[in-house]
Design a protein around this motif. Structure first.
Motif, PDB file in Angstrom:
ATOM      1  N   HIS A 164      26.658  12.454   6.360  1.00  0.00           N
ATOM      2  CA  HIS A 164      25.211  12.514   6.157  1.00  0.00           C
ATOM      3  C   HIS A 164      24.504  11.405   6.935  1.00  0.00           C
ATOM      4  CE1 HIS A 164      24.471  15.557   3.022  1.00  0.00           C
ATOM      5  NE2 HIS A 164      25.678  15.247   2.550  1.00  0.00           N
ATOM      6  N   ILE A 165      25.097  10.208   6.939  1.00  0.00           N
ATOM      7  CA  ILE A 165      24.377   9.010   7.366  1.00  0.00           C
ATOM      8  C   ILE A 165      24.645   8.608   8.811  1.00  0.00           C
ATOM      9  CG2 ILE A 165      24.266   6.498   6.992  1.00  0.00           C
ATOM     10  CD1 ILE A 165      24.457   7.028   4.016  1.00  0.00           C
ATOM     11  N   LEU A 166      25.879   8.718   9.273  1.00  0.00           N
ATOM     12  CA  LEU A 166      26.252   8.197  10.597  1.00  0.00           C
ATOM     13  C   LEU A 166      26.418   9.322  11.609  1.00  0.00           C
ATOM     14  CD1 LEU A 166      27.048   5.880  12.470  1.00  0.00           C
ATOM     15  CD2 LEU A 166      29.409   6.123  11.642  1.00  0.00           C
ATOM     16  N   HIS A 167      25.692   9.209  12.716  1.00  0.00           N
ATOM     17  CA  HIS A 167      25.798  10.160  13.823  1.00  0.00           C
ATOM     18  C   HIS A 167      26.308   9.381  15.037  1.00  0.00           C
ATOM     19  CE1 HIS A 167      22.874  11.683  10.988  1.00  0.00           C
ATOM     20  NE2 HIS A 167      23.023  12.910  11.487  1.00  0.00           N
ATOM     21  N   THR A 168      27.449   9.767  15.561  1.00  0.00           N
ATOM     22  CA  THR A 168      28.028   9.082  16.718  1.00  0.00           C
ATOM     23  C   THR A 168      27.984  10.009  17.933  1.00  0.00           C
ATOM     24  OG1 THR A 168      30.236   9.766  15.954  1.00  0.00           O
ATOM     25  CG2 THR A 168      29.505   7.546  15.389  1.00  0.00           C
ATOM     26  N   VAL A 169      27.672   9.418  19.078  1.00  0.00           N
ATOM     27  CA  VAL A 169      27.514  10.199  20.301  1.00  0.00           C
ATOM     28  C   VAL A 169      28.292   9.519  21.426  1.00  0.00           C
ATOM     29  CG1 VAL A 169      25.888  11.167  21.959  1.00  0.00           C
ATOM     30  CG2 VAL A 169      25.223  10.949  19.558  1.00  0.00           C
TER      31      VAL A 169
ATOM     32  N   GLU B  44      17.225  20.509  -6.708  1.00  0.00           N
ATOM     33  CA  GLU B  44      18.151  21.481  -7.300  1.00  0.00           C
ATOM     34  C   GLU B  44      19.597  21.014  -7.163  1.00  0.00           C
ATOM     35  OE1 GLU B  44      19.130  26.104  -6.529  1.00  0.00           O
ATOM     36  OE2 GLU B  44      17.029  25.539  -6.406  1.00  0.00           O
ATOM     37  N   GLN B  45      19.933  20.432  -5.990  1.00  0.00           N
ATOM     38  CA  GLN B  45      21.302  19.961  -5.746  1.00  0.00           C
ATOM     39  C   GLN B  45      21.602  18.675  -6.495  1.00  0.00           C
ATOM     40  OE1 GLN B  45      20.896  19.917  -1.354  1.00  0.00           O
ATOM     41  NE2 GLN B  45      22.778  21.134  -1.320  1.00  0.00           N
ATOM     42  N   GLN B  46      20.559  17.835  -6.725  1.00  0.00           N
ATOM     43  CA  GLN B  46      20.776  16.516  -7.308  1.00  0.00           C
ATOM     44  C   GLN B  46      21.453  16.580  -8.672  1.00  0.00           C
ATOM     45  OE1 GLN B  46      17.419  13.899  -7.316  1.00  0.00           O
ATOM     46  NE2 GLN B  46      16.951  14.230  -5.152  1.00  0.00           N
ATOM     47  N   LYS B  47      21.259  17.676  -9.393  1.00  0.00           N
ATOM     48  CA  LYS B  47      21.827  17.783 -10.732  1.00  0.00           C
ATOM     49  C   LYS B  47      23.355  17.808 -10.707  1.00  0.00           C
ATOM     50  CE  LYS B  47      17.755  20.356 -12.291  1.00  0.00           C
ATOM     51  NZ  LYS B  47      17.256  21.666 -12.787  1.00  0.00           N
TER      52      LYS B  47
ATOM     53  N   THR C 238      18.063  19.290  14.235  1.00  0.00           N
ATOM     54  CA  THR C 238      19.094  20.274  14.584  1.00  0.00           C
ATOM     55  C   THR C 238      19.987  20.595  13.397  1.00  0.00           C
ATOM     56  OG1 THR C 238      20.739  18.635  15.308  1.00  0.00           O
ATOM     57  CG2 THR C 238      19.131  19.409  16.956  1.00  0.00           C
ATOM     58  N   ARG C 239      20.041  19.676  12.413  1.00  0.00           N
ATOM     59  CA  ARG C 239      20.871  19.895  11.222  1.00  0.00           C
ATOM     60  C   ARG C 239      20.029  20.390  10.040  1.00  0.00           C
ATOM     61  NH1 ARG C 239      24.661  14.850  10.064  1.00  0.00           N
ATOM     62  NH2 ARG C 239      25.873  16.487   9.004  1.00  0.00           N
ATOM     63  N   SER C 240      18.800  20.804  10.341  1.00  0.00           N
ATOM     64  CA  SER C 240      17.878  21.311   9.307  1.00  0.00           C
ATOM     65  C   SER C 240      17.623  20.268   8.227  1.00  0.00           C
ATOM     66  CB  SER C 240      18.429  22.602   8.674  1.00  0.00           C
ATOM     67  OG  SER C 240      18.596  23.593   9.663  1.00  0.00           O
ATOM     68  N   ARG C 241      17.482  19.016   8.681  1.00  0.00           N
ATOM     69  CA  ARG C 241      17.213  17.924   7.756  1.00  0.00           C
ATOM     70  C   ARG C 241      15.934  17.196   8.160  1.00  0.00           C
ATOM     71  NH1 ARG C 241      23.375  15.455   7.078  1.00  0.00           N
ATOM     72  NH2 ARG C 241      24.259  17.348   6.170  1.00  0.00           N
TER      73      ARG C 241
ATOM     74  N   LEU D 169      20.918   6.806  -2.328  1.00  0.00           N
ATOM     75  CA  LEU D 169      21.771   7.669  -1.505  1.00  0.00           C
ATOM     76  C   LEU D 169      21.224   9.093  -1.458  1.00  0.00           C
ATOM     77  CD1 LEU D 169      24.376   8.132   0.122  1.00  0.00           C
ATOM     78  CD2 LEU D 169      25.538   8.592  -2.059  1.00  0.00           C
ATOM     79  N   LYS D 170      20.838   9.627  -2.603  1.00  0.00           N
ATOM     80  CA  LYS D 170      20.310  10.991  -2.641  1.00  0.00           C
ATOM     81  C   LYS D 170      19.004  11.105  -1.852  1.00  0.00           C
ATOM     82  CE  LYS D 170      20.818  11.152  -7.177  1.00  0.00           C
ATOM     83  NZ  LYS D 170      20.825  11.619  -8.587  1.00  0.00           N
ATOM     84  N   ARG D 171      18.201  10.058  -1.913  1.00  0.00           N
ATOM     85  CA  ARG D 171      16.942  10.081  -1.154  1.00  0.00           C
ATOM     86  C   ARG D 171      17.213  10.030   0.341  1.00  0.00           C
ATOM     87  NH1 ARG D 171      14.505   5.939   0.929  1.00  0.00           N
ATOM     88  NH2 ARG D 171      15.629   4.453  -0.414  1.00  0.00           N
ATOM     89  N   ILE D 172      18.124   9.160   0.775  1.00  0.00           N
ATOM     90  CA  ILE D 172      18.435   9.027   2.199  1.00  0.00           C
ATOM     91  C   ILE D 172      19.047  10.316   2.741  1.00  0.00           C
ATOM     92  CG2 ILE D 172      19.961   7.833   3.833  1.00  0.00           C
ATOM     93  CD1 ILE D 172      19.615   5.330   2.004  1.00  0.00           C
ATOM     94  N   CYS D 173      19.905  10.926   1.954  1.00  0.00           N
ATOM     95  CA  CYS D 173      20.585  12.155   2.386  1.00  0.00           C
ATOM     96  C   CYS D 173      19.733  13.407   2.201  1.00  0.00           C
ATOM     97  CB  CYS D 173      21.899  12.327   1.626  1.00  0.00           C
ATOM     98  SG  CYS D 173      23.112  11.037   1.973  1.00  0.00           S
TER      99      CYS D 173
END
Length: 737
Positions: free
Chosen positions: A439-444, A423-426, A531-534, A414-418
């Motif tokens: 994080h995972i699902l984008h609906t349009v 630093e945040q993982q801790k 667009t989401r800086s990911r 999950l952490k890898r996919i997201c």
């Protein structure tokens, strides 16, 4: 056997493993974990799934010698591992023997292969093509001798596993341990054959323990049939029967292996693993007094009569005893383990299966594909809403694994996919399934002037309930631009029928909208992470159900064309029932509203409104069932009879004229059947481009994988339809008498 030193009690274990085709290192690690867990549960016998070393879905890679080589490399590691010590192991792997490739069970104990049992009956229907890769073993009454590759013997010796015999028995064999326990094997399909190996082994030699290593995919309502076969087998013949199955999407994109390991004894269920789970290794065990098996058989007079006949006559397949004095599996006297009790059967409802099966499949595909999530064109209708619901259920499963079960592997994925930073993982942990979905699902929602406010609102409310990153994207500018290009080129402007245009113009204008939605979906799938800086990319999800695929009621290469389709083999009726179930399960009231709404494509102007745009708060007038010329319920009948019932036009008419006799005249039935076969054949080309779909029902029209039928038909069906016409006339005359 030392009667004073041991008992007749044994603890056995079976497992479900989330294997992956050609992932030899990962598969090996999961097999070793299962062996260790089996020992921790006190088991002295461990059964694994079919072809667990390679993964079942290698397909044409089974034809490569590399696959055999890497299988032996894994077998060396298994034989030399401490995890397999003092544990009778039944592994699944492919082998070459005398120029033939076999799907085998490998029986091992304490660093040695004891015997090899090749599969007799290969799966060759539906999704399976085992005879393409393997030979069905048809050996004689005596076992053959298999030569262990010399390099394998050298490797074993170098790792401290010396004195392995250079030859081992190969064929229709079963083991007899030092303490007198007889252990046999079946492989998946063999359980389903009319005369299964467990029958011969039980009658000929009184084999008490039979293990079935399987690679069986999920199908709606299939688990109950699978279990009934095992219950029936041990109810008639007695015995301790173990079933092991793979879990997950192991490479064959359309199949999901649904786990569900089972232990049955004398027709009673002793242990059952979950059917749907994100856990990679699940081991279940049971403790059984084998004297109960012997007593059960002895009290059945017909068992004795047939056993004597089988033992005195060399009929059918003969199974040979391989005595292995080095193996002991009975528990010692004085052990503290009690015999396992019978447990109730746990079966999922069809609605749960429709939701949870594809949800687990989507998680496997996502974590193994390298993608950062999914993009779904969400129209607010039942089909796309069902897909959104399934992804939402996936997020609930992931959340439960992370927060309630502390599943480290799922959390790592999950952490890898997201793309959670180091630093945040801790400190990061999802606060809800909706946070995971964001994080995972984008609906349009890709609306045009023909879209209604009703569906726009439903899509937005459902996105909010699930937690998806939702956008409303108007595409009218794109549609007008394409029409303008056509007008500039031809000096003509197409119109909808409601505005005076022809049917050809009307269909072209509908298809422009549908195909531009597909183009837009892929554009957003590639750029939304940016667009989401990911980082990363999104996989596009399709949402055409099995009925629409069968009828061809879709635009070729529209937004039903995608990377994956979770509902491509699920009927509209099952989907609507699933939406109602999920509405209660996840407290999403909008799902019940969607389930009750009439299906509509919303590609034409809404004739029920005064304005041309039709963008108001009314339900749309363009109804799917009106346009198809048949209801979804009728499509369900056509699909089941065409595929499952193996009916052509004439035999389908013969069945439906009786089934529908209370509601339709023979002439109406004949017209409906001919209409279906016309549209089925004229749209067959669309089925050749269907998005890879989760296989859930046996009436799937998935071309060249499951449904092997022609690409080009004579759509007039002259002989078939004329025969129906004559039958209709005769049936109508009969009614008038």
């Amino acid at each position: 056997m030392d009667l004073l030193g041991s008992t007749s009690i044994v603890t056995v274990a079976t497992c479900t493993l989330n294997q992956w085709a050609l992932d030899f290192d990962g598969n090996l690690e999961r097999i070793l974990q299962s062996c260790q867990k089996a020992k921790e549960q006190g088991a002295t016998y461990r059964l694994g799934p079919e072809l667990e070393i390679t993964g079942y879905g290698c397909e044409d890679h089974f034809l490569e010698l590399d696959t055999i080589l890497h299988s032996w490399q894994s077998m060396v590691e298994l034989l030399c591992s401490t995890a397999t010590e003092n544990l009778l192991c039944d592994f699944g792997m492919p082998l070459l023997h005398k120029g033939c490739r076999y799907n085998c069970r490998i029986l091992c104990f304490n660093h040695q292969i004891l015997a090899i049992r090749p599969k007799n009956a290969l799966a060759d229907d539906g999704n399976y093509r085992e005879p393409r890769y393997f030979t069905a073993f048809k050996g004689g009454s005596k076992p053959d001798s298999f030569s262990i590759p010399s390099w394998v013997l050298d490797e074993l010796s170098s790792k401290g596993c010396e004195n392995h015999p250079p030859h081992v028995p190969f064929g229709n064999v079963f083991l007899q341990t030092f303490d007198g326990v007889q252990v046999g094997c079946e492989s998946c399909e063999e359980l389903w054959t009319p005369k299964s190996p467990h029958i011969d082994m039980s009658l000929q030699s009184g084999v008490e323990i039979i293990g079935n290593g399987s690679g069986s995919h999920h199908n709606l309502r299939k688990l109950e049939n699978r279990l009934e076969l095992m219950m029936s087998a041990t109810r008639k013949c007695g015995g301790l029967y173990l079933y092991s199955n793979q879990r997950g999407c192991d490479g064959a994109a359309r199949l999901y292996f649904d786990g569900g390991a089972i232990i049955v004894c004398n027709g009673k269920l002793l242990a059952q693993a979950p059917q749907f789970s994100l856990e990679e290794v699940t081991v279940i065990s049971a403790t059984v007094d084998l004297d109960d098996v012997r007593s059960y058989r002895a009290h059945i007079p017909s068992f004795g009569v047939q056993a004597i006949r089988e033992q005195s006559e060399d009929t059918g397949t003969h199974y040979t005893t391989v005595r292995v004095p080095q193996a002991r599996i009975l528990l010692p006297r004085g052990h503290a383990r009690g015999v396992s009790d019978t447990i109730p059967l746990a079966l999922s409802t069809p609605e749960e299966e429709c939701c949870l099966g594809p949800a687990c499949w989507l998680w496997d595909y996502l974590r193994r594909s390298g993608a950062s999530g999914y993009l779904l064109p969400l129209s607010g209708g039942a089909d796309s809403s069902a897909v959104a619901t399934i992804v939402g259920a996936m997020c609930h499963l992931v959340y439960d694994e992370v927060t309630q079960k502390s599943n480290a592997e799922v959390f790592k994925d999950l952490k890898r996919i997201c793309h959670i930073s180091e630093e945040q993982q801790k400190s990061w942990k999802p606060s809800s399934p909706q946070e995971i979905a964001n994080h995972i699902l984008h609906t349009v929602f890709m609306g045009t002037e023909n879209s209604s406010n009703v569906t726009t609102s439903r899509a937005k409310r459902l996105g909010a309930a699930i937690g998806s990153y939702h956008l409303t994207v108007p595409i009218d500018l794109m549609v007008k631009a394409v029409i303008q290009v056509f007008t500039i080129t031809t000096k003509l402007t197409p119109h909808f029928q409601i505005h005076g245009g022809t049917m050809a113009e009307d269909l072209a204008l509908q298809n422009i909208q549908a195909r531009l939605r597909m183009v837009t979906a892929y554009l957003f799938a590639q750029l939304l992470p940016w667009t989401r800086s990911r980082k990363g990319f999104l996989l596009v999800l399709g949402s055409a159900n099995v009925d629409e695929g069968l009828r061809g009621y879709m635009t070729k290469y529209d937004c039903s064309s995608a990377d994956l389709n979770p509902i491509g083999a699920i009927s509209k009726g099952d989907l609507k029932r699933m939406l109602a179930w999920a509405g209660d399960r996840y407290k999403h009231e909008v799902l019940k509203e969607i389930a009750g709404a009439p299906p509509t494509a919303e590609l034409r102007p809404n004739a029920s409104t005064k304005g041309e745009g039709g963008n108001d708060d009314a339900e749309h007038s363009q109804l799917d069932e009106d346009e198809m010329g048949m209801t979804y319920e009728e499509l369900g009948w056509f699909g089941r009879l065409r595929k499952i019932g193996r009916c052509g036009p004439v035999s389908m008419y013969n069945k439906l004229v009786h089934i529908w006799k209370e509601t339709c005249t023979p002439s109406e039935v004949g017209a409906k059947v001919k209409r279906f076969f016309y549209y089925y054949s004229v749209n067959r080309h669309k089925m050749c481009t269907l998005t890879p779909s989760y296989h859930a029902e046996a009436n799937s029209p998935d071309d060249n994988r499951f449904d092997l039928r022609p690409f080009l038909y004579n759509t007039k069906w002259p002989r078939q339809f004329s025969t129906i016409d004559r039958m209709v006339q005769k049936d109508e005359e009969q009614l008038c008498k």
